[in-house]
Design a protein around this motif. Structure first.
Motif, PDB file in Angstrom:
ATOM      1  N   GLY A 118       0.812  -1.197   0.000  1.00 25.96           N
ATOM      2  CA  GLY A 118       0.000   0.000   0.000  1.00 25.96           C
ATOM      3  C   GLY A 118       0.851   1.254   0.000  1.00 25.96           C
ATOM      4  O   GLY A 118       1.901   1.294   0.636  1.00 25.96           O
ATOM      5  N   VAL A 119       0.382   2.259  -0.708  1.00 23.39           N
ATOM      6  CA  VAL A 119       1.015   3.580  -0.708  1.00 23.39           C
ATOM      7  C   VAL A 119      -0.071   4.609  -0.447  1.00 23.39           C
ATOM      8  O   VAL A 119      -1.120   4.607  -1.103  1.00 23.39           O
ATOM      9  N   LEU A 120       0.168   5.485   0.523  1.00 22.76           N
ATOM     10  CA  LEU A 120      -0.768   6.573   0.793  1.00 22.76           C
ATOM     11  C   LEU A 120      -0.003   7.885   0.671  1.00 22.76           C
ATOM     12  O   LEU A 120       0.963   8.112   1.392  1.00 22.76           O
ATOM     13  N   ALA A 121      -0.423   8.720  -0.268  1.00 24.58           N
ATOM     14  CA  ALA A 121       0.258   9.987  -0.534  1.00 24.58           C
ATOM     15  C   ALA A 121      -0.711  11.135  -0.318  1.00 24.58           C
ATOM     16  O   ALA A 121      -1.863  11.078  -0.754  1.00 24.58           O
ATOM     17  N   ALA A 122      -0.237  12.168   0.346  1.00 21.75           N
ATOM     18  CA  ALA A 122      -1.062  13.352   0.570  1.00 21.75           C
ATOM     19  C   ALA A 122      -0.209  14.590   0.400  1.00 21.75           C
ATOM     20  O   ALA A 122       0.923  14.650   0.889  1.00 21.75           O
ATOM     21  N   GLY A 123      -0.755  15.566  -0.300  1.00 19.27           N
ATOM     22  CA  GLY A 123      -0.062  16.831  -0.416  1.00 19.27           C
ATOM     23  C   GLY A 123       0.029  17.558   0.903  1.00 19.27           C
ATOM     24  O   GLY A 123       0.891  18.420   1.086  1.00 19.27           O
ATOM     25  N   ASN A 124      -0.853  17.202   1.827  1.00 17.92           N
ATOM     26  CA  ASN A 124      -0.859  17.851   3.131  1.00 17.92           C
ATOM     27  C   ASN A 124      -1.563  16.912   4.112  1.00 17.92           C
ATOM     28  O   ASN A 124      -2.698  16.496   3.867  1.00 17.92           O
ATOM     29  N   PHE A 125      -0.906  16.584   5.212  1.00 16.96           N
ATOM     30  CA  PHE A 125      -1.473  15.649   6.184  1.00 16.96           C
ATOM     31  C   PHE A 125      -2.188  16.347   7.341  1.00 16.96           C
ATOM     32  O   PHE A 125      -2.577  15.688   8.297  1.00 16.96           O
ATOM     33  N   SER A 126      -2.368  17.655   7.270  1.00 14.77           N
ATOM     34  CA  SER A 126      -3.089  18.326   8.348  1.00 14.77           C
ATOM     35  C   SER A 126      -4.594  18.088   8.197  1.00 14.77           C
ATOM     36  O   SER A 126      -5.114  17.927   7.080  1.00 14.77           O
ATOM     37  N   ILE A 127      -5.300  18.090   9.310  1.00 16.18           N
ATOM     38  CA  ILE A 127      -6.747  17.858   9.289  1.00 16.18           C
ATOM     39  C   ILE A 127      -7.460  18.988   8.569  1.00 16.18           C
ATOM     40  O   ILE A 127      -8.366  18.760   7.754  1.00 16.18           O
ATOM     41  N   THR A 128      -7.076  20.246   8.823  1.00 13.07           N
ATOM     42  CA  THR A 128      -7.792  21.360   8.193  1.00 13.07           C
ATOM     43  C   THR A 128      -7.516  21.435   6.697  1.00 13.07           C
ATOM     44  O   THR A 128      -8.408  21.784   5.915  1.00 13.07           O
ATOM     45  N   ALA A 129      -6.307  21.081   6.260  1.00 16.83           N
ATOM     46  CA  ALA A 129      -6.041  21.031   4.823  1.00 16.83           C
ATOM     47  C   ALA A 129      -6.845  19.914   4.165  1.00 16.83           C
ATOM     48  O   ALA A 129      -7.314  20.050   3.031  1.00 16.83           O
ATOM     49  N   THR A 130      -7.016  18.818   4.880  1.00 17.08           N
ATOM     50  CA  THR A 130      -7.837  17.721   4.372  1.00 17.08           C
ATOM     51  C   THR A 130      -9.291  18.148   4.240  1.00 17.08           C
ATOM     52  O   THR A 130      -9.975  17.791   3.272  1.00 17.08           O
ATOM     53  N   THR A 163      -0.122  20.362  -1.860  1.00 20.87           N
ATOM     54  CA  THR A 163      -1.521  20.634  -1.538  1.00 20.87           C
ATOM     55  C   THR A 163      -2.262  21.159  -2.757  1.00 20.87           C
ATOM     56  O   THR A 163      -3.349  20.699  -3.105  1.00 20.87           O
ATOM     57  N   GLY A 164      -1.659  22.158  -3.430  1.00 18.12           N
ATOM     58  CA  GLY A 164      -2.294  22.752  -4.592  1.00 18.12           C
ATOM     59  C   GLY A 164      -2.410  21.792  -5.756  1.00 18.12           C
ATOM     60  O   GLY A 164      -3.448  21.717  -6.427  1.00 18.12           O
ATOM     61  N   ARG A 165      -1.342  21.029  -6.008  1.00 20.24           N
ATOM     62  CA  ARG A 165      -1.367  20.067  -7.121  1.00 20.24           C
ATOM     63  C   ARG A 165      -2.413  18.991  -6.887  1.00 20.24           C
ATOM     64  O   ARG A 165      -3.208  18.670  -7.776  1.00 20.24           O
ATOM     65  N   GLU A 166      -2.430  18.423  -5.687  1.00 20.89           N
ATOM     66  CA  GLU A 166      -3.374  17.349  -5.389  1.00 20.89           C
ATOM     67  C   GLU A 166      -4.812  17.844  -5.482  1.00 20.89           C
ATOM     68  O   GLU A 166      -5.692  17.154  -6.023  1.00 20.89           O
ATOM     69  N   LEU A 167      -5.065  19.052  -4.982  1.00 24.95           N
ATOM     70  CA  LEU A 167      -6.411  19.618  -5.047  1.00 24.95           C
ATOM     71  C   LEU A 167      -6.828  19.847  -6.493  1.00 24.95           C
ATOM     72  O   LEU A 167      -7.962  19.527  -6.881  1.00 24.95           O
ATOM     73  N   ALA A 168      -5.929  20.385  -7.308  1.00 27.92           N
ATOM     74  CA  ALA A 168      -6.252  20.636  -8.715  1.00 27.92           C
ATOM     75  C   ALA A 168      -6.548  19.339  -9.452  1.00 27.92           C
ATOM     76  O   ALA A 168      -7.512  19.251 -10.233  1.00 27.92           O
ATOM     77  N   GLU A 169      -5.750  18.315  -9.224  1.00 31.31           N
ATOM     78  CA  GLU A 169      -5.968  17.035  -9.902  1.00 31.31           C
ATOM     79  C   GLU A 169      -7.310  16.429  -9.501  1.00 31.31           C
ATOM     80  O   GLU A 169      -8.033  15.876 -10.344  1.00 31.31           O
ATOM     81  N   THR A 170      -7.656  16.564  -8.228  1.00 32.23           N
ATOM     82  CA  THR A 170      -8.928  16.021  -7.751  1.00 32.23           C
ATOM     83  C   THR A 170     -10.106  16.751  -8.369  1.00 32.23           C
ATOM     84  O   THR A 170     -11.048  16.128  -8.884  1.00 32.23           O
ATOM     85  N   LEU A 171     -10.072  18.083  -8.347  1.00 33.80           N
ATOM     86  CA  LEU A 171     -11.199  18.859  -8.865  1.00 33.80           C
ATOM     87  C   LEU A 171     -11.308  18.744 -10.378  1.00 33.80           C
ATOM     88  O   LEU A 171     -12.422  18.731 -10.923  1.00 33.80           O
TER      89      LEU A 171
END
Length: 267
Positions: A118-130, A163-171
């Motif tokens: 398993g691999v878990l990747a996050a641009g930001n691991f803070s709760i509020t950024a999530t 954070t920005g890259r991951e959010l853009a890819e998701t949206l």
């Protein structure tokens, strides 16, 4: 007991993680990776009491010590190689470093599936950024016009932030087409429209790098005569990232393959 190798152990988040892992009853820190501190005691390298653990110059060397999970908080130029090396060695991986592209993650996803880890990747691991990511995903169901502004200090070596890259890819994957003119149809200096990230409907991302910012990210949504801004601001402490990273380390082995975002663990 989950045995952890920590890459980037002398970095801003890494040093906070050393203390947190050592204090956790269900986690065991077995080795660190830091080019500048190679050969030193891991505790001392993290400005803590000596703990007798080794620090290696590379992830490849550190993987000689038996472990279950690699946590990577290194730099954009090394993170992909580190992750692939850990996968090849049969380790689960938590990725906190930024700088990888969608193509990089596709390669990592395939490697993880093939290796059965398993691999878990996050641009930001803070709760509020999530929560920023979660709320933005809700908003984009109703407001397809969205752009992202990513703020960081002048020393941050990659743009945009993870954070920005991951959010853009998701949206980009979840929204309908927006109403803005395509950049290819614009005159003037097209670069001022930022970078287009994601598919099938790319999101424009604008990165600011200047003094006065630590890390901030905002999603700006627009409809006729109204606007919604969802923003996350980080402070100067690494503490917000520690809890999420340890949660990921505890649960990364529950599912084979790649998962993106801490919200993949939140129900």
């Amino acid at each position: 007991m989950i045995r952890i190798t920590l890459a980037g152990c002398t970095g801003w988040v890494g040093m906070a993680l050393v203390a947190a892992i050592m204090a956790a009853p269900d986690l065991e820190l077995v080795a660190g990776v830091s080019r500048q501190a190679a050969g030193r005691d891991l505790g001392e390298a993290a400005e803590l009491p000596a703990n007798g653990l080794p620090v290696f110059a590379t992830v490849a060397e550190a993987l000689s010590v038996p472990s279950d999970v690699l946590i990577d908080y290194t730099k954009p130029d090394s993170v992909k190689g580190n992750v692939l090396a850990a996968i090849a060695a049969g380790r689960h991986v938590v990725v906190g470093a930024s700088g990888m592209s969608g193509e990089d993650y596709a390669e990592i996803a395939e490697a993880a599936e093939n290796a059965g880890v398993g691999v878990l990747a996050a641009g930001n691991f803070s709760i509020t950024a999530t929560l920023l990511r979660r709320f933005a995903r809700e908003a984009v169901k109703y407001v397809p016009d969205v752009e992202i502004i990513d703020y960081a200090s002048p020393s941050k070596p990659d743009t945009p932030s993870g954070t920005g890259r991951e959010l853009a890819e998701t949206l980009a994957a979840e929204r309908m087409a927006g109403t803005s003119l395509p950049v290819s149809e614009l005159g003037g200096v097209r670069e001022t429209r930022g970078g287009a990230i994601g598919a099938p409907h790319p999101v424009q991302v604008h990165s600011l790098r200047m003094p006065g910012f630590v890390l901030s990210c905002e999603a700006v949504f627009g409809l006729a005569d109204e606007r919604l801004v969802i923003r996350h601001d980080a402070g100067t402490s690494a503490a917000p990232y520690v809890g999420g990273t340890l949660l990921a380390a505890r649960r990364v082995g529950e599912q084979i393959g790649l998962r993106r975002g801490l919200d993949s663990l939140m129900v």
